[in-house]
Design a protein around this motif. Structure first.
Motif, PDB file in Angstrom:
ATOM      1  N   LEU A  75       0.980  -1.163   0.057  1.00  0.00           N
ATOM      2  CA  LEU A  75       0.041  -0.035   0.293  1.00  0.00           C
ATOM      3  C   LEU A  75       1.014   1.404  -0.012  1.00  0.00           C
ATOM      4  CD1 LEU A  75      -2.864  -1.080   2.677  1.00  0.00           C
ATOM      5  CD2 LEU A  75      -2.974  -0.441   0.532  1.00  0.00           C
ATOM      6  N   ARG A  89       2.397   1.670  -3.434  1.00  0.00           N
ATOM      7  CA  ARG A  89       1.376   2.164  -4.451  1.00  0.00           C
ATOM      8  C   ARG A  89       1.283   3.910  -3.622  1.00  0.00           C
ATOM      9  NH1 ARG A  89      -1.034  -0.636  -7.621  1.00  0.00           N
ATOM     10  NH2 ARG A  89      -0.131  -2.717  -8.494  1.00  0.00           N
ATOM     11  N   LEU A  90       1.244   3.876  -2.454  1.00  0.00           N
ATOM     12  CA  LEU A  90       0.601   5.507  -1.797  1.00  0.00           C
ATOM     13  C   LEU A  90       1.455   6.254  -3.120  1.00  0.00           C
ATOM     14  CD1 LEU A  90      -0.888   7.743   0.005  1.00  0.00           C
ATOM     15  CD2 LEU A  90       0.503   7.190   1.396  1.00  0.00           C
ATOM     16  N   ILE A 140      -3.605   4.261  -5.688  1.00  0.00           N
ATOM     17  CA  ILE A 140      -3.378   2.374  -4.720  1.00  0.00           C
ATOM     18  C   ILE A 140      -4.769   2.522  -5.405  1.00  0.00           C
ATOM     19  CG2 ILE A 140      -4.858   2.168  -3.121  1.00  0.00           C
ATOM     20  CD1 ILE A 140      -3.008   3.864  -0.938  1.00  0.00           C
ATOM     21  N   GLY A 184      -7.571   5.004  -1.048  1.00  0.00           N
ATOM     22  CA  GLY A 184      -7.976   4.303  -1.821  1.00  0.00           C
ATOM     23  C   GLY A 184      -9.570   3.796  -1.267  1.00  0.00           C
ATOM     24  N   PRO A 211      -9.688   0.010  -0.770  1.00  0.00           N
ATOM     25  CA  PRO A 211      -8.250  -0.420  -1.272  1.00  0.00           C
ATOM     26  C   PRO A 211      -8.568  -1.631  -2.138  1.00  0.00           C
ATOM     27  CG  PRO A 211      -8.006   0.138   0.406  1.00  0.00           C
ATOM     28  CD  PRO A 211      -9.023   0.012   0.498  1.00  0.00           C
ATOM     29  N   LEU A 255      -3.085   3.657   6.754  1.00  0.00           N
ATOM     30  CA  LEU A 255      -2.531   2.469   6.186  1.00  0.00           C
ATOM     31  C   LEU A 255      -1.744   1.283   6.718  1.00  0.00           C
ATOM     32  CD1 LEU A 255      -0.340   3.277   3.658  1.00  0.00           C
ATOM     33  CD2 LEU A 255      -2.098   2.761   3.480  1.00  0.00           C
TER      34      LEU A 255
END
Ligand SMILES: Nc1ncnc2c1ncn2[C@@H]1O[C@H](COP(=O)(O)OP(=O)(O)OP(=O)(O)O)[C@@H](O)[C@H]1O
Ligand SMILES: [Mg+2]
Length: 611
Positions: free
Chosen positions: A459, A462-463, A468, A500, A517, A553
């Motif tokens: 995560l 991706r962030l 995301i 997400g 997400p 997260l």
């Protein structure tokens, strides 16, 4: 104040000039708070004199005797009375208070000590005769010849006998002795090339050695590691990562421990600025910030960090004991610490602390079993940055759903386990523990903790790319909330969308969850939202948005993790191991607990008394 007092005219206070003894005693009140502060001043003087070896003795917690002997450059007979004069120093000329390269600079310590105790200084400089001077309660005796090889001996007896009020504030001998040991250890950390020997000579005995650190030699990081191992213990040194970074004139060096080697309080945090031990909120805050991502709130990182910079960049003249400093640009220092530590922790990859396996072994072992010797250093298995990227991009939708395939080659035979630090999966126990065979031992993985960390790292990656992937719910989930919870969530909704999680207001006191997400798979949107809310409520407003996002997260990652109790195929288990190897920080879960424990064959053999 007492304006109603009819005699006010008679007793108007007069302004007087205080005599030197009183002035010194007042100064001593600030500089010499307790025996340990006297020890600090004397040892710093020895270091400033270029000593290579410092012998320290004390009796009765330092209350009756403190004695510091060094082999530094010494003082001439003419210099001795000057050393005892207030504001007399050889260390600065007064022209630039920002160009300080020594521990001392105020010319205050010795006269202060001489005013609150019986002080004897014996010293000899090269090419001169040895000499001695005494001062008691501020009265200085004439300088007399004395025999001494080289260097200086300072002896302080009956500290605070002139200030009984201060004497009353002394703690027990044991507590004062502990403070002395702490002070010496701190200075010893900063000066690895100097020998420190500390004796408690209470009573009539020969004395008891309470600490000794012999001078290190060789390259700085080796010397530092050797010294830290002596002061903080082998376990710290074994579990600490070297830190070496520079930015805008500041150089940060030192060692920071793996998150799994965290402590329940901030007892193992040591900060130095130009070798001076300091307790500084800014620096401690930066250290906490760097680990915030890896440690549960109740845990504290362990580290010894040394900041070096030109003296002009930091003001050390802001505190009587010089234990606080003021940086000209605190932001640079904070940024340097946070980024350097995060980098070092990322480099460490999936390493978990040796103490984890050590503790496990201790628990297994029969009481009279063989001594534990455990080592889990694998510097060669760090994933390359390229490998990390590849790992993130080629990820599967997550272990929560379909079995993993394609991405990872299953391990065909034992020879291949050698190339995989976490080995080949052999079994799953109690639906949560994966047992893997490695080249020279075995690994036990907590699949839930490991997976939680992997989801979190994915995560985060991706962030960072602002990407995301989200999945829309077929029917939006409506979650009833209090008005204040609703507004707290909506306030954060832009950030949540980046993570997400897409929500919107639904009437008063409710929120509709529209998307979650994708990496979390099928998830209970309501439980997820309530957890996020808890996280936001816990944090208060003190943390930065970035910190808050990462904490959220981390909470979300829990929801996507394989819960314990799920059976995994061999392929799935191996895929998990390979991803752990390729993922930074996978040695501990989001709460700083280890995700796996490794036992070497040698350790297993020891358990059975084969070694
Ligand atoms: N162990 C020592 N060896 C050689 N010279 C010393 C030693 N201790 C003190 N001196 C000399 O005596 C002077 C006075 O020492 P003192 O500790 O009072 O002041 P300082 O170290 O200069 O400043 P500060 O008050 O900030 O410690 C020093 O400047 C130094 O020249
Ligand atoms: Mg000094």
């Amino acid at each position: 104040m007492n304006s109603l007092d009819p005699k006010i005219g008679d007793c108007r206070p007069r302004i007087r000039q205080l005599d030197n003894a009183a002035i010194n005693r007042i100064a001593a009140g600030e500089v010499v708070e307790r025996p340990a502060s006297a020890v600090k001043e004397l040892v710093e003087n020895a270091l400033d004199a270029g000593a290579r070896r410092i012998d320290i003795s004390f009796a009765d917690g330092g209350k009756t005797l403190i004695r510091v002997q060094d082999d530094g450059h010494g003082m001439t007979p003419e210099d001795l009375p000057l050393a005892l004069a207030r504001h007399a120093t050889s260390k600065i000329d007064g022209s630039d208070l920002l160009a300080i390269h020594t521990f001392g600079f105020r010319g205050e310590a010795l006269p202060s000590l001489g005013s609150v105790g019986r002080l004897t200084i014996t010293s000899r400089a090269e090419g001169h005769e040895g000499a001695r001077v005494l001062v008691d309660g501020g009265e200085i005796s004439p300088v007399a010849p004395a025999a001494l090889e080289r260097g200086t001996i300072v002896e302080l007896r009956d500290l605070f006998h002139t200030t009984p009020a201060r004497l009353k504030f002394m703690r027990t001998d044991r507590a004062e002795a502990r403070a002395i040991v702490d002070v010496v250890k701190r200075l010893a950390m900063a000066e690895p090339y100097v020998t420190f020997i500390l004796h408690d000579v209470s009573g009539d005995t020969q004395g008891r050695q309470v600490f000794r650190a012999d001078a290190q030699n060789g390259e700085l990081f080796d010397a530092m590691r050797g010294r830290l191992s002596r002061v903080l213990g082998h376990e710290f040194a074994q579990n600490a990562l070297p830190v070496d970074a520079e930015r805008d004139g500041f150089h940060l060096t030192g060692y920071a421990a793996l998150p799994t080697y965290s402590r329940a309080s901030a007892v193992a945090q040591f900060m130095f600025v130009n070798a001076r031990p300091v307790r500084d909120k800014l620096l401690i805050g930066a250290l906490r910030g760097a680990y915030a991502d890896f440690l549960h709130r109740g845990r504290h990182p362990a580290a010894a960090l040394f900041i070096g910079c030109a003296p002009q960049l930091v003001d050390v003249n802001v505190h009587p004991a010089k234990s606080e400093v003021r940086f000209r640009d605190p932001g640079i220092v904070r940024g340097l610490i946070v980024s350097a530590l995060r980098h070092a922790l990322a480099e460490a990859g999936h390493r978990a602390s040796t103490t984890v396996a050590g503790a496990a072994l201790g628990a297994f072992r029969a009481p009279d079993g063989p001594a534990r010797v455990y080592q889990m250093d694998r510097p060669s298995d760090r994933p390359s940055p390229g490998a990390l990227r590849a790992g993130f991009q080629a990820q599967s939708p997550g272990f929560g759903e379909a079995p993993v395939s394609g991405r990872v080659e299953p391990i065909a035979d034992d020879r291949e386990t050698r190339d995989h630090p976490l080995g080949a999966a052999r079994a799953q126990l109690h639906e949560n523990y994966i047992i893997a065979q490695t080249a020279d031992g075995m690994v036990i993985v907590d699949q839930h903790a490991a997976h939680e960390r992997l989801v979190y790292e994915r995560l985060k990656a991706r962030l960072a790319d602002n990407d995301i992937p989200r999945q829309a719910l077929l029917i939006p989930e409506i979650v009833e909330l209090s008005a204040s919870d609703q507004s707290r969530l909506l306030e954060f909704s832009d950030e949540l969308e980046r993570l997400g999680l897409v929500i919107e207001a639904f009437g008063s006191g409710a929120v509709a969850v529209r998307e979650t997400p994708a990496v979390l798979g099928q998830t209970d949107a309501r439980a997820l939202l309530l957890d996020v809310l808890d996280e936001l409520a816990d944090q208060g407003s003190s943390r930065t948005v970035r910190d808050r996002i990462e904490a959220v997260l981390s909470r979300m990652a829990c929801h996507g993790s394989i819960r314990s109790g799920r059976r995994m195929s061999a392929d799935e288990m191996n895929a998990l191991l390979r991803e752990m190897e390729a993922t930074p920080h996978s040695g501990q879960c989001n709460h700083g607990r280890p995700t796996y424990v490794e036992l070497k064959l040698a350790d297993i053999e020891r358990l059975f008394g084969r070694r």
